[in-house]
Design a protein around this motif. Structure first.
Motif, PDB file in Angstrom:
ATOM      1  N   GLY A  33      -6.264  -0.413   2.163  1.00 55.35           N
ATOM      2  CA  GLY A  33      -6.108   1.012   2.435  1.00 55.35           C
ATOM      3  C   GLY A  33      -7.382   1.648   2.954  1.00 55.35           C
ATOM      4  N   GLU A  34      -8.511   1.233   2.386  1.00 54.67           N
ATOM      5  CA  GLU A  34      -9.788   1.805   2.804  1.00 54.67           C
ATOM      6  C   GLU A  34     -10.077   1.468   4.266  1.00 54.67           C
ATOM      7  N   ALA A  65      -1.095   1.662  -9.736  1.00 57.84           N
ATOM      8  CA  ALA A  65      -1.890   0.528  -9.250  1.00 57.84           C
ATOM      9  C   ALA A  65      -1.429  -0.771  -9.899  1.00 57.84           C
ATOM     10  N   ILE A  89     -13.017   7.246  -1.032  1.00 60.67           N
ATOM     11  CA  ILE A  89     -12.451   6.569   0.136  1.00 60.67           C
ATOM     12  C   ILE A  89     -13.003   7.141   1.433  1.00 60.67           C
ATOM     13  N   LEU A 112      -6.993   2.919  -9.565  1.00 60.87           N
ATOM     14  CA  LEU A 112      -6.206   3.225  -8.368  1.00 60.87           C
ATOM     15  C   LEU A 112      -6.996   2.919  -7.096  1.00 60.87           C
ATOM     16  N   THR A 113      -8.274   3.295  -7.091  1.00 61.07           N
ATOM     17  CA  THR A 113      -9.123   3.042  -5.921  1.00 61.07           C
ATOM     18  C   THR A 113      -9.254   1.550  -5.669  1.00 61.07           C
ATOM     19  N   PHE A 162      -6.052   0.443  -4.107  1.00 56.66           N
ATOM     20  CA  PHE A 162      -5.985   0.942  -2.724  1.00 56.66           C
ATOM     21  C   PHE A 162      -6.793   0.037  -1.799  1.00 56.66           C
ATOM     22  N   ARG A 163      -7.974  -0.374  -2.265  1.00 54.79           N
ATOM     23  CA  ARG A 163      -8.811  -1.266  -1.458  1.00 54.79           C
ATOM     24  C   ARG A 163      -8.210  -2.664  -1.369  1.00 54.79           C
ATOM     25  N   LEU A 214       2.378   1.645  -3.369  1.00 54.01           N
ATOM     26  CA  LEU A 214       1.389   2.218  -4.290  1.00 54.01           C
ATOM     27  C   LEU A 214       1.370   3.739  -4.176  1.00 54.01           C
ATOM     28  N   VAL A 215       1.314   4.247  -2.954  1.00 52.23           N
ATOM     29  CA  VAL A 215       1.253   5.695  -2.718  1.00 52.23           C
ATOM     30  C   VAL A 215       2.547   6.370  -3.173  1.00 52.23           C
ATOM     31  N   LEU A 234       0.845  -1.196   0.000  1.00 52.41           N
ATOM     32  CA  LEU A 234       0.000   0.000   0.000  1.00 52.41           C
ATOM     33  C   LEU A 234       0.880   1.245   0.000  1.00 52.41           C
TER      34      LEU A 234
END
Length: 883
Positions: A421-422, A31, A466, A412-413, A416-417, A9-10, A6
């Motif tokens: 991340g969420e 991603a 998010i 990307l979302t 992230f999930r 990714l960021v 994670l």
């Protein structure tokens, strides 16, 4: 381990954006790289590509990515996103046609003679352009080229002039129609669904009930709602800007001196002012007014805006020539008869039987004339300076950028999930002390900081999905999606001005004179940033500014929900209880007065309905008094209990999360081989630590919690029971009245059965039982269409049972037929009499109780009721004690 990926990714995303790599590829690329590395690492070290994923695995993520691509492709056809290219086209067309320049010059001449007047005129024009373009960059550049030199030439302070241009240019971010509002609305619509699922889960865990009451659901939003919600906050900002410039000019006259108008304020001047202002205002009214009045959806309003801007450009580009206004005159002349015909005739081509064919042909003729006027304007914009081609090209480029970013952000979302991340963000926010408002302030601060580095589109499509579900699901504040969206929009507007990375600063720096330094620009925007933060505080403190207009528009529209809608009950109850308090004697007098008119010749079943109505109607006030007393007890208890409830529920949530982690680790142990003993020991140690943490949390729960919670449940149950009893009572009272009205209104249908009743008498007297059965069967069929004939139908059923037997008992038949015919005569008699004498009084009585006792059973709220409910529902109401 998933948190490591994670972070990767960021880091990849930030590095790509910082290096200037295109956003549209930086978002999905980061991603894909991090997902691919996580899958490869999991395969190499664990033998499982899904090992380092918190949610699902690479295959599932790939499926989610494809789904997101498909959904975004189809979303282009929705009312929300299709409006984006239309509004972009409208804004660029107005910019290219130099209408903004005319506005600035004319408004400068009008307001210039007062101190700070030129600055106020720039803000006024900025607001008008914001309401017609919604594109920040285009507005700042246009105003920087036109108004900044004018202010500097008239000895305005450089910093003040720069601040005015930057701040007024960014109004397009929040004043509708705004591209950012459309994108935020699209994201919040999905976020509201997620928030509802979260609330439903919490409600089920706490109460054990599967269905959550509708009044606790999170309301969704649309681009139209966002436009309505942002209108008043946008005007608040405009007012703050103008007030600041006016006060500053008074305190420091040299910074914003008056600019005398060298001409005369004669009729020619005022004619020019009207001719310059009216078209943009008319376009704003056509776009926003069509949404406000429910005439058009957002994408239809966007079409109106695009065509209107082109027609304005058509005469502006042809300025000074005799035929400049011909196309728009042709269009207006054609649209007047079209409007008249549509209002007075049925022009629906599909309605073959009721359509007015001649009028349809006439309307088609004027529609062709109208299209000629539009086509003429488009042809002019195409031929003069190639404006149409430039506008279309820029629209395509800008729209493509927006939708490519939407696709990339969706990927990307998902990534992230996939790495949890969420859940990490949710845990962080929910663990913050202070509940919703602490979470909200932290989120707004993060968005404010992100606005230094990212464009509003990236923030809207990456951050909002998010954080929005977490904030919307929080029952402690119970904020609306519209309010949250507008607050984010105002926050993003603030970030446009913040040094050193505010986008508006770069736009102005690119077109400003060398006499204006970067430091001048930075110093100039500081007061306006403070004003925007004040505006943000005002909107946050007074949510009615955002929520009232969308609520009122919805509740007074053709698609308004009926008063029985669960979301309206709290405010409707408050509205009705005020009426009961003030008009109890008047309502009771009306009930007693109507009771005295009850007919004496009623059948037993009808008499029961009348008596039940009066008992329920008169009993309303006793039930209201009991309910109000229970509500007072509930509110008094809740004042002391609320903090305890909040703290314990928060700890229980933590315990549930830890239990889920334990379940996941236990599942991992079951999947281990006998050779992996060391791994098993590590996992068991983690489980033990989690259990110790659960025990520590359990110990911090106050001893009085159980007793207080049980006491609260008893009071809450009593309140809910009495609320349901009161609502059931008034509903049944009005339903009974409705039944009585239906009985009376069906008197002609019942009387129409008299010939068949006479035929039945004759056939029974003559022992023609076959004919009797046939007549009764026919009567059964017709009675189904007449209300309140159940008892008579039962009598006929008894009659046919006797007739249809092998050995007819004539004495029994005589008694049964006599009862049947007597009941029919009684029903027919009282209904005829009631239609003549009782129905007019009943209608008067209905007017006395329909807006209090019978309000929930009406089809729609009155305008006065809709205003009250909209105002009441505009304030956020804490519902956390139900979770």
């Amino acid at each position: 381990m998933e948190h490591l990926f994670l972070a990767l990714l960021v880091i990849i995303m930030i590095s790509a954006l910082a290096s200037g790599f295109p956003v549209a590829f930086a978002l999905p690329g980061s991603a894909i790289i991090s997902i691919g590395l996580a899958a490869l690492t999991g395969y190499l070290f664990e033998g499982d590509v899904s090992a380092y994923f918190a949610v699902d695995g690479p295959k599932e993520w790939l499926t989610a990515g494809i789904t997101n691509f498909r959904s975004n492709y189809w979303d282009v056809e929705t009312d929300t996103l299709i409006a984006i290219p239309l509004f972009i086209f409208m804004g660029i067309m107005l910019q290219k046609s130099k209408i903004a320049e005319d506005l600035l010059v004319t408004m400068g001449q009008l307001f210039g003679p007062i101190p700070g007047g030129l600055g106020i005129s720039v803000i006024f024009v900025g607001a008008l352009l914001a309401a017609t373009t919604g594109i920040v960059g285009a507005t700042v550049i246009a105003m920087g080229l036109i108004s900044l030199p004018t202010m500097l030439n008239n000895k305005y302070d450089k910093s003040l002039a720069s601040g005015i241009v930057c701040s007024s240019g960014t109004l397009g971010q929040i004043i509708p129609p705004s591209i950012v509002l459309i994108i935020i609305a699209d994201q919040l619509a999905s976020a509201a669904d997620v928030a509802n699922t979260m609330r439903q889960t919490d409600y089920k865990i706490v109460t054990g009930e599967f269905n959550m009451p509708g009044e606790f659901r999170v309301g969704s939003t649309s681009a139209g709602d966002m436009f309505l919600g942002a209108l008043l906050p946008g005007l608040v900002l405009v007012g703050l800007y103008m007030l600041y410039v006016l006060v500053y000019a008074r305190l420091n006259p040299k910074a914003a001196p008056p600019v005398p108008f060298k001409g005369k304020f004669d009729s020619k001047f005022w004619t020019r002012v009207v001719m310059v202002i009216i078209p943009p205002l008319a376009l704003i009214f056509a776009v926003l007014g069509s949404i406000l009045m429910g005439i058009a959806t957002v994408n239809q309003a966007g079409s109106i805006g695009a065509i209107g801007a082109t027609m304005m450009a058509g005469y502006r580009l042809h300025k000074g020539k005799k035929d400049a206004y011909y196309p728009i005159i042709v269009a207006i002349v054609a649209i007047i008869p079209i409007y008249f015909l549509s209002k007075n005739y049925n022009l629906n081509i599909k309605a073959i039987e009721t359509r007015d064919f001649t009028e349809i042909l006439v309307t088609a003729f004027f529609t062709i004339i109208f299209l000629i006027g539009i086509s003429w304007s488009f042809w002019r914009t195409y031929k003069i300076n190639n404006v149409l081609k430039e506008v279309v090209t820029e629209t395509c480029v800008t729209t493509s950028m927006v939708f490519i970013i939407l696709l990339g952000a969706a990927m990307l979302t998902s990534g992230f999930r996939a790495f949890g991340g969420e859940e990490l963000v949710r845990d962080f926010l929910q663990d913050l002390p202070g509940g919703f408002w602490t979470q909200f302030i932290v989120v707004m601060a993060v968005i404010f900081v992100l606005g230094f580095f990212l464009d509003f589109i990236e923030i809207a499509v990456v951050v909002v999905p998010i954080i929005a579900p977490i904030l919307l699901a929080e029952p402690g504040a119970n904020v609306s999606a519209i309010w949250l969206g507008v607050m984010i929009g105002v926050n993003l507007q603030t970030s446009f001005l913040t040094p050193p990375f505010g986008f508006a600063l770069f736009y102005l720096r690119g077109v400003a004179s060398k006499l204006v330094s970067t430091l001048n620009i930075w110093k100039g925007v500081v007061p306006f940033i403070a004003l925007q933060l004040i505006g943000l505080g005002i909107v946050g403190f007074y949510p009615t500014l955002v929520n009232y207009l969308p609520a009122r528009t919805y509740l007074t529209s053709k698609v308004a929900p009926p008063p029985i809608n669960p979301k309206l009950q709290h405010c409707l109850q408050e509205y009705k209880f005020d009426i009961y308090k003030n008009d109890e004697q008047k309502i009771v007098a009306a009930i007693n007065g109507f009771q005295e008119l009850t007919p004496s010749n009623l059948p037993n079943d009808k008499l029961d309905i009348f008596e039940e109505h009066f008992d329920n109607a008169l009993g309303t006030f006793t039930l209201v008094a009991k309910l109000q007393k229970t509500e007072e007890e509930y509110n008094l208890f809740a004042e002391d209990y609320k903090d305890l409830h909040f703290k314990v529920r928060k700890k229980e949530k933590k315990i549930r999360k830890l239990n889920k982690k334990i379940e996941k680790l236990e599942s991992e142990i079951r999947n281990l081989n006998s050779e992996e003993a060391s791994d098993k020991n590590k996992i068991e140690l983690k489980i033990e630590n989690y259990k110790l943490e659960i025990d520590e949390l359990a110990k911090t729960v106050p001893e009085i919690w159980k007793s207080k919670n049980e006491e609260f449940k008893i009071i809450q149950k009593a309140k809910n029971t009495r609320t349901k009893r009161y609502r059931k009572n008034v509903d049944e009272a009005y339903d009974n009245l409705d039944q009585i009205v239906m009985f009376i209104q069906d008197h002609e249908k019942l009387d129409g059965l008299s010939p068949q009743i006479n035929d039945l008498k004759y056939s029974i007297n003559n022992k023609d039982y076959e004919s009797s059965i046939s007549i009764i069967d026919d009567l059964f069929e017709k009675l189904g269409e007449i209300s309140g004939t159940e008892e008579f139908a039962n009598k006929l059923d008894d009659l046919i049972s006797i007739i249809d037997s092998e050995d007819v008992n004539e004495e029994e038949l005589l008694i049964a037929s006599s009862d049947t015919f007597s009941l029919f005569n009684m029903e027919n008699s009282w209904r005829k009499d009631a239609n003549k004498n009782l129905l007019p009084e009943l209608m008067k009585y209905n007017l006395e109780i329909k807006n209090n006792i019978g309000l929930r059973r009406q089809s729609k709220l009155t305008k006065e009721q809709a205003k009250f409910v909209a105002r009441c529902n505009s304030v956020h109401r804490d519902v956390s004690l139900n979770f």
